[in-house]
Structures are given as structure tokens and as C-alpha cells.
Design a protein around this motif. Structure first.
Motif, PDB file in Angstrom:
ATOM      1  N   ARG A  80      31.769  27.524   7.055  1.00 51.80           N
ATOM      2  CA  ARG A  80      31.478  27.818   5.657  1.00 51.80           C
ATOM      3  C   ARG A  80      32.795  28.104   4.934  1.00 51.80           C
ATOM      4  NH1 ARG A  80      25.991  28.414   6.232  1.00 51.80           N
ATOM      5  NH2 ARG A  80      25.721  28.773   4.015  1.00 51.80           N
ATOM      6  N   PRO A 113      26.645  27.811  -0.124  1.00 50.43           N
ATOM      7  CA  PRO A 113      27.598  27.911   0.973  1.00 50.43           C
ATOM      8  C   PRO A 113      28.046  29.324   1.347  1.00 50.43           C
ATOM      9  CG  PRO A 113      28.706  27.190  -1.024  1.00 50.43           C
ATOM     10  CD  PRO A 113      27.240  27.202  -1.329  1.00 50.43           C
ATOM     11  N   THR A 114      27.911  30.284   0.436  1.00 51.57           N
ATOM     12  CA  THR A 114      28.421  31.630   0.708  1.00 51.57           C
ATOM     13  C   THR A 114      27.383  32.686   0.354  1.00 51.57           C
ATOM     14  OG1 THR A 114      29.344  32.061  -1.489  1.00 51.57           O
ATOM     15  CG2 THR A 114      30.727  30.811   0.053  1.00 51.57           C
ATOM     16  N   VAL A 137      29.865  22.094   3.814  1.00 49.93           N
ATOM     17  CA  VAL A 137      28.767  23.009   3.514  1.00 49.93           C
ATOM     18  C   VAL A 137      28.785  23.292   2.016  1.00 49.93           C
ATOM     19  CG1 VAL A 137      27.815  25.305   3.913  1.00 49.93           C
ATOM     20  CG2 VAL A 137      28.835  24.040   5.811  1.00 49.93           C
TER      21      VAL A 137
END
Length: 231
Positions: free
Chosen positions: A111, A86-87, A82
């Protein structure tokens, strides 16, 4: 399925049946320079594009400043697993850069910070922006819509292990998602011709994203070179 938020309804109306141009360049490419990507975006505006998709907060901010179109922003960090926004930290940075929509990987893969796609949706909505779910399968698209995504895009079909490898767009996924969810479905990935873009719309896509076929001279040159070598 969830009802669309008013801001999402307004943007969806502006993008319906229209072209979104992805103005990106991979690491090491001569085009990967903010001023150059801004000029690509301006060219897309001049050609009639309805929105711009752009990578990295600094580039997003520069394009937002330069063009009078909605910007769909993302932040690619790495190249495995990912890595598209991603965050939550990545998503908020893109929203703070001025993106009207934050695009993020909504696949079922883990993730890097242990968060979930729903966490990104909640954080981005709280920041006042919308969310585009980049998915690879029908099930992921349905789930992302249920989790509050404002748009669902077929971006990752064919790029995630286990999804079918194709040379063209995954029009089957476009059609299936368009019939199954109320959230606008965006066709993206390997759309190489105007005819393929039109077919995606005919099959139910709300709008279409095209990148490489418009804004990637390095890849386009390599394609021609490979064609010449084969002959």
C-alpha cells in the motif's frame, strides 16, 4: 475465520441473493458528475437494486443523502497498484461520508502508505462502518476474512497482474471462496448479463455487484460500435 458482527449480520441478511448496483464513471467520462451519479443511483433504486456502490467521498455523501439504501463506498486514487481506498485516510473519509460499508483493496500488494489491510479494517470498524475486501485471488479472500473483513468481493480478479484474464466473471473464484469462508462472498467483475448474475448466486455468492452493464452508457455504446464494425 471470524464471527460476523451484528451490524454485518443485519446488512448481510438484507443483501442476500440481491443485486448491488455500482454507480461510477471513469475520469473524463461525461457521466462523472455528482448529480448524474445520484440520478443513476435513484434509477437503480427504482429498478429494485438492494444497495449502491459508489466512488469518492463527495459522491458517496450525495448518494447517501438521496437514497434509502445501504451505500458501499470507496475512493479510487490513481489507476495503478493499490488504488481502491489505498490508505486508512481514504477509508476513514469514505466512512465519514456516510458509507455503511467501505470497500478497499485487500490484495497482497504494498500500500502507498506502508499500511496493511488489517489497519483499514480496524480503523473503519472503530468509525462504525463495515468493510468489504476487494480481492483478486482465493488466498487473498481467505486472508481478508481472517483479518476481519465483513464481506469479501471478487472485484479485482483479472485486473491484478498474475490473475487470469477473462471476458466474463471469475465464477471459479466465487465458488471456491463461498465454500471456504463464512464471510459473505460478493461476486463482482465483468458480470454482463442477468444469467451470469444468477449463476454467481447459484455457485454460492451471497450477492452480486453489477456496474458497467447497467450504469455505463459510454462503455456500452463503444461495445455496440465495436460489434457493428466487426460485422
Amino acid at each position: 475465520m471470524t464471527a460476523q458482527r451484528p451490524a454485518a449480520q443485519d446488512l448481510a441478511a438484507a443483501l442476500q441473493g440481491r443485486l448491488i448496483v455500482s454507480c461510477q464513471a471513469p475520469p473524463g467520462d461525461p457521466m462523472r458528475e455528482t448529480a448524474t451519479l445520484v440520478r443513476l443511483a435513484l434509477s437503480a433504486v427504482a429498478g429494485g437494486g438492494a444497495a449502491i456502490r459508489a466512488n469518492e467521498p463527495a459522491v458517496v455523501a450525495a448518494i447517501v443523502e438521496a437514497v434509502d439504501l445501504p451505500v458501499i463506498g470507496l475512493w479510487k486514487d490513481g489507476d495503478i497498484g493499490v488504488y481502491i481506498t489505498p490508505t486508512v485516510r481514504h477509508a476513514l473519509a469514505v466512512a465519514e461520508a456516510g458509507a455503511a460499508v467501505v470497500a478497499a483493496d485487500a490484495t497482497d500488494r504494498p500500500r502507498p502508505d506502508g499500511s496493511a489491510f488489517a489497519d483499514i479494517v480496524e480503523a473503519v470498524h472503530a468509525a462504525g462502518a463495515l468493510v468489504m475486501a476487494d480481492v483478486s485471488t482465493f488466498e487473498e479472500g481467505v486472508t481478508a476474512a481472517a483479518q476481519g473483513a465483513d464481506f469479501v468481493s471478487t472485484t479485482l480478479s483479472g485486473y491484478v497482474p498474475g490473475t487470469p484474464k477473462q471476458t466474463g466473471p471469475d465464477l471459479g473464484l466465487v465458488a471456491a471462496l463461498s465454500a471456504a469462508i463464512d464471510v459473505p462472498v460478493v461476486a463482482e467483475g465483468r458480470i454482463n448479463t442477468p444469467e451470469e448474475a444468477a449463476e454467481a448466486l447459484r455457485l454460492g455468492a451471497h450477492s452480486v455487484v453489477v456496474g458497467t452493464a447497467i450504469t455505463a452508457p459510454t462503455a456500452l455504446t463503444a461495445r455496440f460500435v465495436a460489434g457493428i464494425v466487426r460485422t
